[in-house]
Write a protein that holds these residues in place. Structure first.
Motif, PDB file in Angstrom:
ATOM      1  N   LEU A 202       0.628 -15.282  22.993  1.00 31.86           N
ATOM      2  CA  LEU A 202      -0.446 -15.515  24.006  1.00 31.86           C
ATOM      3  C   LEU A 202      -1.667 -14.932  23.674  1.00 31.86           C
ATOM      4  N   ASP A 203      -2.908 -15.578  24.185  1.00 28.27           N
ATOM      5  CA  ASP A 203      -4.155 -15.074  23.780  1.00 28.27           C
ATOM      6  C   ASP A 203      -5.059 -15.736  24.869  1.00 28.27           C
ATOM      7  N   PHE A 204      -6.319 -15.268  25.013  1.00 29.58           N
ATOM      8  CA  PHE A 204      -7.491 -15.279  26.333  1.00 29.58           C
ATOM      9  C   PHE A 204      -7.457 -16.934  26.323  1.00 29.58           C
ATOM     10  N   ALA A 245      -1.358  -8.311  17.460  1.00 30.17           N
ATOM     11  CA  ALA A 245      -0.554  -8.476  18.527  1.00 30.17           C
ATOM     12  C   ALA A 245       0.780  -7.629  18.714  1.00 30.17           C
ATOM     13  N   ILE A 246       1.449  -7.417  19.938  1.00 30.49           N
ATOM     14  CA  ILE A 246       2.548  -6.949  20.151  1.00 30.49           C
ATOM     15  C   ILE A 246       3.804  -7.674  20.350  1.00 30.49           C
ATOM     16  N   LEU A 247       4.697  -7.688  19.521  1.00 28.45           N
ATOM     17  CA  LEU A 247       5.841  -8.354  19.536  1.00 28.45           C
ATOM     18  C   LEU A 247       7.272  -7.915  20.077  1.00 28.45           C
ATOM     19  N   THR A 248       7.756  -8.617  20.981  1.00 25.56           N
ATOM     20  CA  THR A 248       9.188  -8.272  21.336  1.00 25.56           C
ATOM     21  C   THR A 248      10.152  -9.275  20.777  1.00 25.56           C
ATOM     22  N   TYR A 249      11.248  -8.933  21.368  1.00 23.91           N
ATOM     23  CA  TYR A 249      12.508  -9.846  20.597  1.00 23.91           C
ATOM     24  C   TYR A 249      12.028 -11.232  21.126  1.00 23.91           C
ATOM     25  N   ARG A 250      11.634 -11.406  22.303  1.00 22.78           N
ATOM     26  CA  ARG A 250      11.458 -12.991  22.669  1.00 22.78           C
ATOM     27  C   ARG A 250      10.153 -13.374  22.730  1.00 22.78           C
TER      28      ARG A 250
END
Length: 261
Positions: A202-204, A245-250
């Motif tokens: 997700l970005d601006f 970016a910051i990544l999570t599992y989903r």
């Protein structure tokens, strides 16, 4: 002069007139007037339907066949071969999609063509090969400013940029295995193709896509993705900050969006 019944001049004139009527019972001018009246009546009478139909048939027969104007021949515009057309004008079936199978499953279909052309080729043996001119950000070609004919697909209007994270291939970092025992012994990782999953971030301005490399330990054969936290922690701060970016599992979110929270 007086008239009388005993042979006087008046009696003679009367007898002459009666004899003329006997010879000519009608006046010669009476027939002429009748013929003129009959001609006038025929001239003022409208033609019948049969006469009009016969006249039209005669005109069609007498009309020359050369009076018909021949149709103007239409000039066909020159058409280019599908391989010579721009990417957005090519039919989908003519452009080969060179992508790993995992990317075909996780990358949206409208991104396949331009990512395939930008990143992948075939080597001499015909196998899929990643381009050697690697960089972080890959902007899509996008739609043309002016179209002379409708594009074969609307995919170019929905392209998104791609972030390619490959610290081992780009900067030749000596990365250690994330397994504690292998790391203690200093066993290093080697390149092992591309990671099968493409993440959407997700970005601006909407979304962009992120892909990375697969790394494998030379000793334990454990594989790890290039964006895993164990790999990012081994980078110096300058290169570490390049990861956006910051990544999570989903889910995945750009750092600029996170900074506003």
């Amino acid at each position: 002069m007086s008239s009388g019944a005993d042979g006087s001049p008046s009696s003679s004139l009367l007898l002459s007139g009666l004899s003329l009527l006997t010879i000519f019972p009608t006046s010669p001018y009476t027939g002429l007037s009748k013929r003129r009246t009959s001609t006038a009546s025929h001239s003022t009478q409208d033609p019948t339907d049969a006469e009009l139909l016969a006249a039209s048939v005669e005109l069609d027969v007498e009309a020359p066949s050369s009076s018909a104007v021949p149709p103007t021949p239409q000039r066909s515009l020159p058409t280019a071969e599908p391989e010579q057309l721009p990417l957005e004008m090519q039919p989908v079936s003519t452009a080969e999609v060179l992508l790993p199978e995992g990317w075909k499953q996780t990358l949206p279909k409208e991104q396949h063509q331009w990512v395939s052309r930008a990143l992948f080729t075939r080597d001499q043996s015909g196998r899929l090969a990643l381009t050697k001119n690697l960089r972080l950000w890959w902007p899509p070609p996008g739609p043309r400013l002016v179209y002379t004919q409708p594009p074969s697909s609307p995919d170019t209007f929905f392209h998104s940029r791609l972030f390619l994270w490959m610290p081992y291939r780009m900067w030749a970092f000596k990365l250690l295995c994330v397994h504690p025992e292998c790391r203690r012994l200093g066993h290093k990782l080697k390149a092992c193709g591309t990671y099968k999953t493409v993440r959407r971030v997700l970005d601006f301005s909407g979304w962009y896509f992120m892909a990375t490399e697969y790394l494998e330990c030379r000793r334990c054969k454990k594989k790890v993705a290039g964006w895993s936290q164990g790999i990012l922690d081994q980078l110096d701060p300058v290169h570490r900050e390049k990861f956006p970016a910051i990544l999570t599992y989903r889910l995945s979110c750009d750092k600029e969006v996170v900074s506003l929270m």
